[in-house]
Design an enzyme around this catalytic site. Structure first.
Site, PDB file in Angstrom:
ATOM      1  N   GLY A 107       1.211  -1.209  -0.377  1.00 46.67           N
ATOM      2  CA  GLY A 107      -0.297   0.024  -0.001  1.00 46.67           C
ATOM      3  C   GLY A 107       0.918   1.061   0.103  1.00 46.67           C
ATOM      4  O   GLY A 107       1.580   1.322  -0.695  1.00 46.67           O
ATOM      5  N   ASP A 132      -8.050  -0.384   1.278  1.00 50.17           N
ATOM      6  CA  ASP A 132      -7.956   1.103   1.515  1.00 50.17           C
ATOM      7  C   ASP A 132      -8.020   2.017  -0.186  1.00 50.17           C
ATOM      8  O   ASP A 132      -9.025   2.905  -0.232  1.00 50.17           O
ATOM      9  CB  ASP A 132      -7.349   1.683   1.931  1.00 50.17           C
ATOM     10  CG  ASP A 132      -7.723   0.806   3.378  1.00 50.17           C
ATOM     11  OD1 ASP A 132      -7.943   0.533   3.698  1.00 50.17           O
ATOM     12  OD2 ASP A 132      -6.039   1.534   4.382  1.00 50.17           O
ATOM     13  N   GLN A 256     -12.959  -8.310   6.437  1.00 46.72           N
ATOM     14  CA  GLN A 256     -12.817  -7.330   4.875  1.00 46.72           C
ATOM     15  C   GLN A 256     -11.057  -7.390   4.072  1.00 46.72           C
ATOM     16  O   GLN A 256     -11.330  -7.404   3.175  1.00 46.72           O
ATOM     17  CB  GLN A 256     -13.562  -5.868   5.081  1.00 46.72           C
ATOM     18  CG  GLN A 256     -14.368  -5.188   6.040  1.00 46.72           C
ATOM     19  CD  GLN A 256     -14.139  -4.003   6.424  1.00 46.72           C
ATOM     20  OE1 GLN A 256     -14.556  -2.908   5.479  1.00 46.72           O
ATOM     21  NE2 GLN A 256     -13.850  -3.460   7.814  1.00 46.72           N
TER      22      GLN A 256
HETATM   23  O1  F6P Z   1      -4.200  -0.290   5.171  1.00 45.89           O
HETATM   24  C1  F6P Z   1      -5.313  -1.910   5.052  1.00 45.89           C
HETATM   25  C2  F6P Z   1      -5.841  -1.837   6.963  1.00 45.89           C
HETATM   26  O2  F6P Z   1      -6.913  -2.193   6.733  1.00 45.89           O
HETATM   27  C3  F6P Z   1      -6.731  -0.666   7.058  1.00 45.89           C
HETATM   28  O3  F6P Z   1      -8.026  -0.228   6.716  1.00 45.89           O
HETATM   29  C4  F6P Z   1      -7.006  -0.765   8.529  1.00 45.89           C
HETATM   30  O4  F6P Z   1      -6.807   0.743   8.994  1.00 45.89           O
HETATM   31  C5  F6P Z   1      -5.800  -1.308   8.388  1.00 45.89           C
HETATM   32  O5  F6P Z   1      -5.202  -1.586   7.688  1.00 45.89           O
HETATM   33  C6  F6P Z   1      -5.535  -2.224  10.016  1.00 45.89           C
HETATM   34  O6  F6P Z   1      -3.939  -2.837  10.310  1.00 45.89           O
HETATM   35  P1  F6P Z   1      -3.469  -3.805  10.793  1.00 45.89           P
HETATM   36  O7  F6P Z   1      -4.375  -5.938  10.953  1.00 45.89           O
HETATM   37  O8  F6P Z   1      -2.390  -3.783  11.031  1.00 45.89           O
HETATM   38  O9  F6P Z   1      -4.341  -3.510  12.670  1.00 45.89           O
END
Ligand code: F6P
Length: 325
Positions: A107, A132, A256
């Protein structure tokens, strides 16, 4: 890349997204087509700093095009961004492994990481992959379509039970800084209100829309909230108090992020993975491949790293408001 490219490496970095496996497969098979070998780096930049890599043959990437996650695994490594010595260690390993160039699949944070590596002189090409869809330089990042489809499936299910009980639901979706999942899923799922980090939510408007829907006989109300736009339980409490309607919360979370990639994501991943390998083989680096319309384009990593995050399309948000009367 000086001389003929003989060996590439590929790494997946940051949050995983459906279609990363399809992208790795495309990098490997496009490279093999040009008689170039590929090493797979395990566990993102963290694995790269330790020189943790395995050779990938055509068969190593068989039976993965349909799988979510990333078989190379991934990690978030803060020190990669802040410490040039950490990146220098990674470059040392890449040299030792006799690699000529690196494909980074990830990303916006990973594209900035790819840029930092590129600035340090290492031939790097980026492939945008993030549920995202917040990577500058491309219309679509790999995984967004799959995540949106998972959310829409959840919304359809929630609507059934919401109608059965005459309830309001606040559904929290991912997106700390970007409301694109909320917007696309809310539009496709017919949500009454879509709350995104890019626009300050107006509580009066959310309440008013629910009241209006009920007045015309609607049995359910769905409010889709991006995680960065507020706290789902606070919003639900406020709505219950002001509308008098029973309100429930569903936080979709990492549901998701997993699951099989959609056909659209597999196609995108195949095109971008192959394009990234081709760029390195042709001796072009320091870019990210992406799509504009139906075309594969490239953007300098420096530009990607310096650009603001692409936000939600205000016209699409306005349309969602019009359609969910
Ligand atoms: O960037 C992808 C994402 O899924 C975001 O939508 C979310 O805020 C974040 O990563 C969650 O991160 P982690 O899996 O490290 O808690």
């Amino acid at each position: 890349v000086s001389g003929r490219t003989r060996r590439l490496a590929v790494v997946t970095s940051g949050g995983d997204s459906p279609g990363m496996n399809a992208a790795i497969r495309a990098v490997v098979r496009r490279a093999l087509f040009a008689e170039v070998e590929v090493l797979g780096v395990r566990r993102g930049f963290a694995g790269l700093v330790e020189g943790d890599a395995e050779p990938l043959a055509a068969g190593s990437v068989g039976d993965i095009i349909q799988r979510g996650g990333t078989f190379l695994r991934t990690a978030r490594l803060e020190a990669w961004r802040t410490d040039p010595a950490v990146r220098e260690r990674a470059i040392g390993h890449l040299r030792r492994l006799d690699v000529d160039g690196l494909v980074v699949i990830g990303g916006d944070g990973s594209m900035r990481g790819a840029h930092a590596l590129s600035e340090q002189g290492w031939p790097t090409v980026g492939v945008p992959a993030s549920i995202d869809n917040d990577v500058p330089g491309t219309d679509r990042a790999i995984g967004f379509d799959s995540a949106v489809n998972s959310v829409v499936q959840a919304l359809d299910r929630i609507r059934d039970t919401a109608s059965a009980h005459d309830r309001t639901f606040v559904i929290e979706v991912m997106g700390r800084r970007c409301g694109q999942i909320a917007l696309a899923a809310g539009l496709a799922g017919g949500a009454e209100s879509i709350l995104v980090p890019e626009q300050r939510p107006d509580p009066d408007d959310v309440v008013e829309r629910i009241r209006r829907g009920r007045a015309r006989g609607k049995r359910h109300s769905l409010v889709v909230l991006a995680e960065g736009a507020g706290r789902a339980f606070d919003v639900a409490r406020m709505l219950e108090e002001r509308t008098g309607l029973e309100t429930r919360v569903t936080v979709l979370g990492h549901v998701q992020r997993g699951g099989n990639p959609t056909a659209a994501d597999r196609v995108l991943a195949s095109r971008l993975g192959a394009a990234a390998a081709a760029r390195l083989i042709e001796g072009r680096a320091g870019v990210m491949v992406g799509t504009r319309g139906d075309r594969v384009v490239e953007t300098p990593l420096a530009e990607v790293a310096a650009s603001p995050l692409p936000g939600v399309d205000p016209d699409a948000l306005a349309l969602a408001v019009i359609l969910a009367i």
